[in-house]
Design a protein around this motif. Structure first.
Motif, short mmCIF file in Angstrom:
data_model
loop_
_atom_site.label_atom_id
_atom_site.label_comp_id
_atom_site.label_asym_id
_atom_site.label_seq_id
_atom_site.Cartn_x
_atom_site.Cartn_y
_atom_site.Cartn_z
N LEU A 105 37.70 149.77 -1.41
CA LEU A 105 37.18 151.13 -1.26
C LEU A 105 37.05 151.51 0.21
N LYS A 106 36.54 150.59 1.02
CA LYS A 106 36.38 150.88 2.45
C LYS A 106 37.73 151.07 3.14
N ILE A 107 38.69 150.18 2.84
CA ILE A 107 40.02 150.32 3.44
C ILE A 107 40.68 151.62 2.99
N ILE A 113 40.90 158.98 5.72
CA ILE A 113 40.48 159.62 6.97
C ILE A 113 41.65 159.72 7.95
N VAL A 114 42.42 158.64 8.07
CA VAL A 114 43.60 158.66 8.97
C VAL A 114 44.60 159.71 8.50
N ILE A 155 45.51 155.45 15.05
CA ILE A 155 46.01 154.23 14.40
C ILE A 155 45.31 152.99 14.96
N ILE A 156 45.19 152.92 16.28
CA ILE A 156 44.54 151.73 16.89
C ILE A 156 43.09 151.62 16.43
N THR A 157 42.38 152.75 16.42
CA THR A 157 40.98 152.73 15.97
C THR A 157 40.88 152.32 14.51
N THR A 161 39.03 148.93 13.07
CA THR A 161 37.95 149.08 12.09
C THR A 161 38.28 148.32 10.81
N ALA A 162 39.54 148.37 10.38
CA ALA A 162 39.94 147.64 9.18
C ALA A 162 39.81 146.13 9.38
N LEU A 163 40.17 145.66 10.56
CA LEU A 163 40.02 144.23 10.84
C LEU A 163 38.55 143.82 10.81
N GLN A 164 37.69 144.68 11.36
CA GLN A 164 36.25 144.38 11.32
C GLN A 164 35.74 144.37 9.87
N THR A 165 36.26 145.28 9.05
CA THR A 165 35.85 145.34 7.64
C THR A 165 36.31 144.10 6.88
#
Length: 415
Positions: A105-107, A113-114, A155-157, A161-165
């Protein structure tokens, strides 16, 4: 919250004792998916209605926001509905696959959003370069470069964020990226040179898409079709695509004829030495003709002067500029100017000179034509041969007459 709702609905269905647990799960999942589909359709129609409604207003940015968010909003509703359906399945099942619902869900939310931000950047780019929507549209090359930079930042942001998630440490990723960046920099220095060359093109703007450019240092000439981060695409005048690495533009000189203000007519026209008395009048009339010509820019440098005594011509220099910069129209104007100059020269009984040479001989010296002498000798030889043939023919005729007379006399004597 979703768990409490499921518990209440499940207890209510189970209270009647008519359905098994599998049927109850299927009915709940079907209800959630159906509700999601109906809600997504309603939201899509509402946003589309508002988009059409706001398109008649003077504000352009509300249209851009609605158009950019309509599909991502529908995708978010479907994402949330599928998440709820997965939670229902997880409530009735202990399968490991459903433990990743929160992460998915988060991804998915970041992806939505992107998507929305990309659409918003694209809509803003279209508005800023549109001459219909903007009173003073911005340069396409600049806007395109900024939009590419914004997309890269998004894209970088989103990736970080996805890696942190997903549980990765951003600090470790950044440290690894710093060390890896040094290695990549050495391995791909040409690629980086082209990237920064493209950045310099977008920053200095020596040319833009649609410009006609050429380089005196390289065999580069044509119309710019695309400015990428690595290559610039140029369409040559024979319609072939030419791909030039951006790093080349940092070390070569580039001309941009598309930004010229006028086109130049520079000609040297020669008349005969015999027309020297008309030179002053011809020059003055050509100058007046150019000053009064509708397509000649009189505010620019205009020169019409007797230039030099050449080998076989009296040269007139003509130097002026047309108002147009269009290549085809320029040649039509140049043709008209040259024809009018020709009319002026002919109007004074003068002629445009061509290469000639005069040979002066001292008195008493004559020049014979070898070809004519040879022809004369041939004619004399032919006349002599004809006379000789005539004499021979006459001699043969006299001889025949003598033979005839002698034979007649012999017969008489015999008789």
């Amino acid at each position: 919250m979703i768990g409490n709702i499921l518990r209440v609905v499940n207890d209510w269905i189970e209270h009647f004792g008519m359905l098994t647990e599998g049927w109850r799960a299927g009915i709940l999942i079907f209800a959630v998916v159906l509700s999601t589909a109906v809600l997504a359709f309603i939201v899509s129609r509402v946003v589309l209605y508002l988009e059409n409604k706001f398109s008649h207003t003077k504000n352009l940015w509300d249209d851009a926001v609605l158009h950019a968010c309509r599909r991502p909003l529908v995708a978010f509703i479907w994402l949330q509905g599928v998440y709820w359906a997965a939670e229902i399945a997880h409530h009735f099942s202990d399968a490991e696959v459903f433990t990743a619902n929160e992460t998915v869900l988060k991804i998915g939310f970041m992806w939505v959003i992107v998507w929305a931000l990309f659409g918003l950047v694209k809509q803003v780019e279209k508005i800023l370069v549109s001459p219909v929507k903007m009173r003073k549209p911005m340069d396409f090359t600049t806007v395109n470069a900024i939009s590419k930079l914004l997309r890269a930042v998004i894209i970088i942001t989103a990736v970080l964020t996805a890696l942190q998630t997903l549980g990765f440490s951003i600090s470790g990723v950044l440290a690894f990226g710093g060390v890896g960046g040094i290695a990549v920099g050495f391995a791909a220095k040409d690629l980086l040179a082209n990237f920064f060359g493209g950045f310099i093109i977008h920053l200095d703007r020596p040319f833009k898409v649609g410009d006609w450019i050429r380089s005196p240092d390289r065999n580069i000439e044509g119309t710019v079709e695309h400015i990428g981060w690595r290559l610039t695409t140029i369409r040559t005048f024979d319609k072939r695509p030419l791909y030039v690495p951006n790093a080349a533009f940092t070390v070569i000189a580039v001309e941009n004829p598309s930004r010229m203000t006028n086109r130049r007519i520079s000609e040297t026209i020669g008349i005969r030495y015999a027309d020297v008395q008309s030179m002053k009048t011809i020059v003055d009339e050509i100058r007046d003709m150019l000053k009064n010509h509708d397509e000649i820019d009189a505010n620019q440098t205009l020169i019409v002067n007797f230039l030099a005594f050449n080998d076989s011509t009296l040269d007139i220099m003509i130097y002026t500029f047309t108002k147009t910069t269009d290549w085809v129209r320029y040649h039509g104007i140049k043709e008209d100017v040259l024809l009018k100059i020709s009319d002026i020269i002919e109007g004074h009984d003068a002629e445009v000179a061509f290469p000639t040479r005069t040979l002066h001989l001292p008195d008493g010296v004559s020049v014979s034509n070898p070809d004519a002498k040879e022809k004369g000798d041939k004619r004399d030889d032919q006349a002599a041969r004809k006379k000789s043939d005539y004499r021979e023919n006459q001699g043969e005729a006299h001889a025949r007459d003598d033979d005839s007379n002698s034979s007649d006399g012999g017969d008489a004597d015999g008789d």
